[in-house]
Design an enzyme around this catalytic site. Structure first.
Site, short mmCIF file in Angstrom:
data_model
loop_
_atom_site.label_atom_id
_atom_site.label_comp_id
_atom_site.label_asym_id
_atom_site.label_seq_id
_atom_site.Cartn_x
_atom_site.Cartn_y
_atom_site.Cartn_z
N LEU A 1 0.83 -1.21 0.00
CA LEU A 1 0.00 0.00 0.00
C LEU A 1 0.87 1.26 0.00
O LEU A 1 0.62 2.20 -0.76
CB LEU A 1 -0.93 -0.02 1.21
N TYR B 1 -5.81 1.21 -8.46
CA TYR B 1 -5.17 1.24 -7.15
C TYR B 1 -5.29 -0.13 -6.46
O TYR B 1 -4.29 -0.67 -5.98
CB TYR B 1 -5.84 2.32 -6.29
N GLN C 1 2.30 2.11 -3.36
CA GLN C 1 1.33 2.71 -4.27
C GLN C 1 0.95 4.13 -3.85
O GLN C 1 0.71 4.99 -4.69
CB GLN C 1 0.07 1.84 -4.36
N GLU C 2 0.88 4.36 -2.56
CA GLU C 2 0.45 5.66 -2.05
C GLU C 2 1.50 6.76 -2.27
O GLU C 2 1.18 7.85 -2.74
CB GLU C 2 0.15 5.58 -0.55
N SER C 3 2.74 6.50 -1.89
CA SER C 3 3.73 7.58 -1.85
C SER C 3 5.07 7.26 -2.47
O SER C 3 5.93 8.13 -2.55
CB SER C 3 3.97 7.98 -0.39
#
Length: 420
Positions: A261, A376, A264-266
């Site tokens: 996660l 996502y 993918q987020e940052s």
């Protein structure tokens, strides 16, 4: 409703081609709302060839979720009428092969055709590539690491003036300028600064330079551009490992899921900030941070603390755990909730009355109506599978992580989450 207007008023005034187009639009809109009548609307179009690729894609999605068993003949027909370009997408390659294998009578020739299609995309690079691998009876494993860049290759990367400028700019806080300079150096010129593309060895050295300087997003993006050499440790780095794994174990979260996660987020940029105000490694919104801090007992929390690495990890993982538990441990549902909000992820699930179908997790993910969230969810689960392969050293199953998604158990206790 548009379908009623179409049946009762508009049809006599439209040509056959216009009617088919309108019913295709209505079918697509119905499919995007996850309505049960989407296939009925599409059925009013005489031939799949009269639908465009986008409409056919939504017809496939509606057919996949049409029951505990997808309507495979509809899936096969719709994909077969897509343009040649659209059919190259691993999404449709995978589902078309599955449809062939689901025929009532599978001939050796059909089996061979389907397997060839799956082999054509199978690998560790993405969601459907991993699913194709599993469909062929193999699991996801971390590929053998290519030879590390030599001292000479690293020296060439360190002396590259564009890479030097990029690292300097990023180091002094000019991230967007530094990223542009880095992308110029790695995308448009070779290691000598001449027009062309870097070789795989040059890309691996540049990626390693970024990793060594903890510029993780450039490390990942540069390594992902290699054509044959796949370095999983560059593509799936694990910075802040002690903090992430310790926190994950404390609250009983799979660290591979957390890393999947965060990636993918940052891309592990600690000061990342989205256009909507989400901050830090785990891209937490201020209201969510405040609510979660209260839930997990983080006393004296103030909004400015969300930029602190450990606080961001504590709040992000705490929120993810609360959401995961509220969806009975379903990774795809929780990922969808993390991105688009729990109420939406809940709406995209079958109703609580027990009448809805039980879907493969991949089918549920493919039917997420928001393009961004659909992408996502797939990337987080694909990342998670690769991180699990790295962390455990064992073959991994993406299908097992996706699980099955059915209606919420009506007898289960009501969710106690008042999510922001």
């Amino acid at each position: 409703k548009a379908d009623k207007l179409m049946r009762n008023k508009w049809q006599p005034y439209l040509t056959t081609e216009e009617r088919h187009w309108v019913w295709g639009v209505i079918g697509r809109q119905s499919a995007m709302r996850l309505d049960d009548d989407a296939l009925a609307h599409f059925a009013r179009v005489a031939h799949d060839k009269d639908l465009n690729d986008d409409m056919l894609g939504w017809k496939v999605r509606a057919a996949l979720r049409a029951g505990n068993t997808p309507k495979w003949p509809v899936v096969e027909s719709a994909i077969s009428h897509m343009s040649a370009e659209a059919r190259k997408d691993p999404t449709w390659t995978y589902w078309y092969a599955r449809a062939l294998l689901a025929r009532k009578k599978v001939t050796p020739q059909t089996q061979q055709e389907a397997n060839a299609m799956l082999e054509g995309i199978a690998g560790v690079r993405g969601f459907y590539e991993q699913l194709a691998l599993e469909e062929l009876g193999r699991k996801v494993t971390a590929p053998a690491r290519p030879p590390a860049p030599t001292a000479e290759e690293m020296d060439t990367a360190r002396r590259n003036p564009s890479l030097q400028r990029a690292l300097y700019a990023i180091g002094m806080g000019l991230r967007s300028e530094g990223v542009r300079e880095w992308n110029y150096a790695t995308n448009l010129v070779d290691a000598q600064g001449k027009a062309g593309m870097m070789s795989d060895r040059e890309l691996l050295a540049a990626a390693q330079l970024a990793c060594d300087n903890q510029v993780w997003d450039r490390c990942i993006n540069t390594s992902e551009r290699t054509r044959t050499a796949i370095d999983f440790e560059q593509r799936f780095p694990m910075p802040h490992k002690e903090a992430v794994i310790a926190r994950s174990k404390t609250i009983n979260l799979d660290p591979a899921y957390v890393y999947g996660l965060i990636r993918q987020e940052s891309r592990f940029v600690t000061d990342a900030r989205s256009h909507v105000g989400a901050s830090g490694l785990m891209q937490v919104m201020p209201a969510t941070a405040k609510w979660t801090a209260r839930k997990i007992g983080l006393t004296n929390f103030t909004p400015d603390q969300i930029s602190d690495r450990d606080t961001n990890i504590a709040i992000g993982t705490g929120y993810l755990k609360l959401v995961l538990d509220s969806f009975e441990g379903s990774m795809p549902l929780a990922a969808g909730a993390y991105n688009a909000g729990p109420s939406r992820s809940r709406r995209w699930r079958a109703p609580n009355d027990g009448t809805g179908p039980v879907l493969e997790g991949a089918i549920w993910a493919e039917n997420v109506p928001f393009n961004e969230t659909r992408d996502y969810v797939k990337k987080v689960l694909s990342n998670t599978t690769n991180y699990a392969a790295l962390i455990t050293g064992q073959p991994q199953s993406l299908k097992a992580k996706l699980g099955m998604v059915g209606p919420r158990d009506a007898t289960a206790p009501a969710e106690n989450l008042e999510l922001p």
